[in-house]
Write a protein that holds these residues in place. Structure first.
Motif, PDB file in Angstrom:
ATOM      1  N   TRP A  96       2.821 -11.022   2.673  1.00 45.34           N
ATOM      2  CA  TRP A  96       1.595 -10.333   2.289  1.00 45.34           C
ATOM      3  C   TRP A  96       1.255  -9.254   3.303  1.00 45.34           C
ATOM      4  O   TRP A  96       1.088  -9.544   4.483  1.00 45.34           O
ATOM      5  CB  TRP A  96       0.449 -11.348   2.220  1.00 45.34           C
ATOM      6  CG  TRP A  96      -0.753 -10.890   1.467  1.00 45.34           C
ATOM      7  CD1 TRP A  96      -1.947 -10.491   1.998  1.00 45.34           C
ATOM      8  CD2 TRP A  96      -0.908 -10.802   0.052  1.00 45.34           C
ATOM      9  NE1 TRP A  96      -2.830 -10.148   0.997  1.00 45.34           N
ATOM     10  CE2 TRP A  96      -2.206 -10.351  -0.215  1.00 45.34           C
ATOM     11  CE3 TRP A  96      -0.048 -11.066  -1.019  1.00 45.34           C
ATOM     12  CZ2 TRP A  96      -2.671 -10.142  -1.513  1.00 45.34           C
ATOM     13  CZ3 TRP A  96      -0.516 -10.865  -2.308  1.00 45.34           C
ATOM     14  CH2 TRP A  96      -1.810 -10.416  -2.535  1.00 45.34           C
ATOM     15  N   PRO A 127       6.851   0.122  -1.042  1.00 43.90           N
ATOM     16  CA  PRO A 127       7.033  -1.105  -1.818  1.00 43.90           C
ATOM     17  C   PRO A 127       6.638  -2.371  -1.071  1.00 43.90           C
ATOM     18  O   PRO A 127       6.522  -3.436  -1.695  1.00 43.90           O
ATOM     19  CB  PRO A 127       8.537  -1.100  -2.115  1.00 43.90           C
ATOM     20  CG  PRO A 127       9.142  -0.328  -0.985  1.00 43.90           C
ATOM     21  CD  PRO A 127       8.140   0.738  -0.669  1.00 43.90           C
ATOM     22  N   HIS A 130       0.918  -4.659  -0.278  1.00 46.93           N
ATOM     23  CA  HIS A 130       0.271  -5.357  -1.388  1.00 46.93           C
ATOM     24  C   HIS A 130      -1.185  -4.939  -1.559  1.00 46.93           C
ATOM     25  O   HIS A 130      -1.665  -4.802  -2.686  1.00 46.93           O
ATOM     26  CB  HIS A 130       0.322  -6.879  -1.161  1.00 46.93           C
ATOM     27  CG  HIS A 130       1.714  -7.405  -1.026  1.00 46.93           C
ATOM     28  ND1 HIS A 130       2.307  -7.638   0.199  1.00 46.93           N
ATOM     29  CD2 HIS A 130       2.640  -7.720  -1.955  1.00 46.93           C
ATOM     30  CE1 HIS A 130       3.540  -8.096   0.012  1.00 46.93           C
ATOM     31  NE2 HIS A 130       3.774  -8.145  -1.277  1.00 46.93           N
ATOM     32  N   THR A 154       1.167   1.618  -9.140  1.00 48.10           N
ATOM     33  CA  THR A 154       2.205   1.118  -8.234  1.00 48.10           C
ATOM     34  C   THR A 154       2.003  -0.341  -7.818  1.00 48.10           C
ATOM     35  O   THR A 154       2.708  -0.840  -6.938  1.00 48.10           O
ATOM     36  CB  THR A 154       2.284   2.002  -6.977  1.00 48.10           C
ATOM     37  OG1 THR A 154       0.993   2.041  -6.336  1.00 48.10           O
ATOM     38  CG2 THR A 154       2.715   3.413  -7.330  1.00 48.10           C
ATOM     39  N   GLY A 155       1.059  -1.016  -8.425  1.00 47.11           N
ATOM     40  CA  GLY A 155       0.885  -2.443  -8.177  1.00 47.11           C
ATOM     41  C   GLY A 155       0.151  -2.806  -6.910  1.00 47.11           C
ATOM     42  O   GLY A 155       0.243  -3.943  -6.434  1.00 47.11           O
ATOM     43  N   LYS A 156      -0.602  -1.858  -6.334  1.00 46.48           N
ATOM     44  CA  LYS A 156      -1.392  -2.160  -5.149  1.00 46.48           C
ATOM     45  C   LYS A 156      -2.743  -2.737  -5.570  1.00 46.48           C
ATOM     46  O   LYS A 156      -3.352  -2.278  -6.544  1.00 46.48           O
ATOM     47  CB  LYS A 156      -1.634  -0.919  -4.288  1.00 46.48           C
ATOM     48  CG  LYS A 156      -0.394  -0.098  -3.978  1.00 46.48           C
ATOM     49  CD  LYS A 156       0.739  -0.912  -3.391  1.00 46.48           C
ATOM     50  CE  LYS A 156       1.966  -0.053  -3.130  1.00 46.48           C
ATOM     51  NZ  LYS A 156       3.190  -0.858  -2.974  1.00 46.48           N
ATOM     52  N   TYR A 232       0.778 -12.656  -9.671  1.00 41.44           N
ATOM     53  CA  TYR A 232       0.977 -11.478  -8.821  1.00 41.44           C
ATOM     54  C   TYR A 232       1.987 -11.790  -7.718  1.00 41.44           C
ATOM     55  O   TYR A 232       2.886 -10.987  -7.426  1.00 41.44           O
ATOM     56  CB  TYR A 232      -0.345 -11.014  -8.214  1.00 41.44           C
ATOM     57  CG  TYR A 232      -0.190  -9.764  -7.372  1.00 41.44           C
ATOM     58  CD1 TYR A 232      -0.261  -8.504  -7.943  1.00 41.44           C
ATOM     59  CD2 TYR A 232       0.082  -9.859  -6.002  1.00 41.44           C
ATOM     60  CE1 TYR A 232      -0.073  -7.355  -7.169  1.00 41.44           C
ATOM     61  CE2 TYR A 232       0.266  -8.718  -5.228  1.00 41.44           C
ATOM     62  CZ  TYR A 232       0.186  -7.474  -5.818  1.00 41.44           C
ATOM     63  OH  TYR A 232       0.378  -6.340  -5.056  1.00 41.44           O
ATOM     64  N   GLU A 235       5.566 -11.779  -8.887  1.00 45.24           N
ATOM     65  CA  GLU A 235       6.113 -10.455  -9.189  1.00 45.24           C
ATOM     66  C   GLU A 235       6.299  -9.598  -7.942  1.00 45.24           C
ATOM     67  O   GLU A 235       7.253  -8.823  -7.861  1.00 45.24           O
ATOM     68  CB  GLU A 235       5.200  -9.724 -10.174  1.00 45.24           C
ATOM     69  CG  GLU A 235       5.739  -8.365 -10.584  1.00 45.24           C
ATOM     70  CD  GLU A 235       4.908  -7.686 -11.657  1.00 45.24           C
ATOM     71  OE1 GLU A 235       5.242  -6.531 -12.019  1.00 45.24           O
ATOM     72  OE2 GLU A 235       3.928  -8.288 -12.141  1.00 45.24           O
ATOM     73  N   HIS A 236       5.413  -9.764  -6.946  1.00 44.72           N
ATOM     74  CA  HIS A 236       5.372  -8.787  -5.865  1.00 44.72           C
ATOM     75  C   HIS A 236       5.686  -9.326  -4.465  1.00 44.72           C
ATOM     76  O   HIS A 236       5.968  -8.528  -3.559  1.00 44.72           O
ATOM     77  CB  HIS A 236       3.986  -8.134  -5.801  1.00 44.72           C
ATOM     78  CG  HIS A 236       3.627  -7.348  -7.017  1.00 44.72           C
ATOM     79  ND1 HIS A 236       4.093  -6.068  -7.243  1.00 44.72           N
ATOM     80  CD2 HIS A 236       2.848  -7.662  -8.095  1.00 44.72           C
ATOM     81  CE1 HIS A 236       3.614  -5.621  -8.402  1.00 44.72           C
ATOM     82  NE2 HIS A 236       2.865  -6.572  -8.930  1.00 44.72           N
ATOM     83  N   SER A 237       5.598 -10.628  -4.241  1.00 46.79           N
ATOM     84  CA  SER A 237       5.667 -11.144  -2.881  1.00 46.79           C
ATOM     85  C   SER A 237       6.997 -11.814  -2.573  1.00 46.79           C
ATOM     86  O   SER A 237       7.610 -12.441  -3.448  1.00 46.79           O
ATOM     87  CB  SER A 237       4.531 -12.156  -2.646  1.00 46.79           C
ATOM     88  OG  SER A 237       4.669 -12.802  -1.399  1.00 46.79           O
TER      89      SER A 237
END
Length: 248
Positions: A96, A127, A130, A154-156, A232, A235-237
Motif C-alpha cells: 500500500w 503504477p 494507490h 488510473t485507479g488511484k 480493490y 486488483e491493485h495491491s
C-alpha cells in the motif's frame, strides 16, 4: 456509513509519531476495523525510517488480532515531475503506497497551479501508487477539474484526510471541492485518519460529516465496504499474491 479500514497511519518509526505498530493494530482491533495500513514516511522526511525498515516489513504478519495489516509507505513527492522517494526494491513488495506532498521534501517554494497539476498528472501514471494523500493543501493547489478524473481513470483513490480538519484547516475548502468533483466524476475515494498516535485510529468524525453535507454516494467510498475494499486489493495491491490473503 461504516468505515472498515484506516489506510494512512504512522508509528514511532516516523519519529514525529507516538505509538508502536502493535499499539496501532490493537487500536484498529478495538474499533473492529477490517484493515489498517502502516504507512510510515519515505526517507526524504526528516526522522523517517530507512530503506531496511520497508524491506523488512515482510516479517510483519498480514493478520494480527484479526485485523488485516497492510505493509505500506507514505512516499514523498520529491520533484516537479512527480518523482517519489519510494525505493525501487520496495515498489513491488509493499502492499500500500500513499503519495503526498510535504514541504520539507518538496523542492518548490512558490509552486504554480500549472506546476502542481503536472506533478499530480505524473503521479497518476505511477503504477505503484494507490492513494493520493491529502492533496487539498492550500499551498499546493492544482487544476482539480483536470486531474480528478485522471485519478479515477488510473485507479488511484483520492484521500479525504481526517487530519486535515485539525492540522491543515486552510485546506478544508479545497478538500470540499475535491470531494464535490469526485462525486461529479464518480471517482472512488478513501477516508483515512493519518493517525500519528493510536488514540485516533479509526476516528472519522469530520470526514463523515463532510460527506453527509455533500450527500456523497457511499458506493464511491472504497473503505465503506469490506467487499469493495477487498476487491480493490485483489486488483491493485501486491498482497493479492499472499496465500493467506487469497484464502480469505
Amino acid at each position: 456509513m461504516n468505515i472498515i479500514a484506516d489506510t494512512h497511519t504512522h508509528t514511532i518509526a516516523s519519529t514525529h509519531a507516538y505509538s508502536t505498530l502493535e499499539e496501532m493494530v490493537h487500536a484498529a482491533a478495538r474499533k473492529k476495523l477490517y484493515a489498517i495500513a502502516i504507512t510510515d514516511h519515505g526517507y526524504r522526511m526528516p526522522g523517517a525510517p530507512g530503506r531496511w525498515y520497508f524491506e523488512n516489513m515482510r516479517v510483519i504478519p498480514h493478520y494480527m488480532e484479526g485485523v488485516l495489516v497492510l505493509h505500506g509507505q507514505e512516499t514523498n513527492i520529491i520533484d516537479m515531475d512527480g518523482g517519489v522517494d519510494l525505493e525501487p526494491d520496495c515498489a513491488d513488495t509493499l502492499d500500500w503506497i500513499v503519495a503526498s506532498i510535504h514541504d520539507v521534501a518538496f523542492p518548490c517554494e512558490k509552486p504554480t497551479v500549472e506546476a502542481i497539476t503536472n506533478v499530480w498528472m505524473n503521479i497518476a501514471k505511477n503504477p505503484h501508487i494507490h492513494v493520493i494523500g491529502h492533496s487539498g493543501t492550500k499551498e499546493y493547489a492544482y487544476d482539480f477539474e483536470t486531474v480528478i478524473p485522471e485519478f479515477g481513470r488510473t485507479g488511484k483513490l483520492v484521500e479525504l484526510n481526517e487530519g486535515s480538519f485539525t492540522g491543515r484547516k486552510k485546506s478544508i475548502p479545497n478538500c470540499k471541492k475535491i470531494m464535490e468533483l469526485c462525486k461529479k466524476h464518480s471517482v472512488p475515494i478513501i477516508l483515512n485518519t493519518d493517525s500519528h498516535i493510536s488514540a485516533t485510529v479509526g476516528c472519522f468524525e469530520h470526514s463523515l460529516a463532510l460527506l453527509k453535507e455533500l450527500d456523497f454516494p457511499e458506493e464511491l467510498v472504497v473503505n465503506a465496504s469490506t467487499d469493495r475494499f477487498h476487491a480493490y486489493l485483489k486488483e491493485h495491491s501486491a498482497i493479492k499474491n499472499d496465500p493467506i490473503f487469497q484464502s480469505k
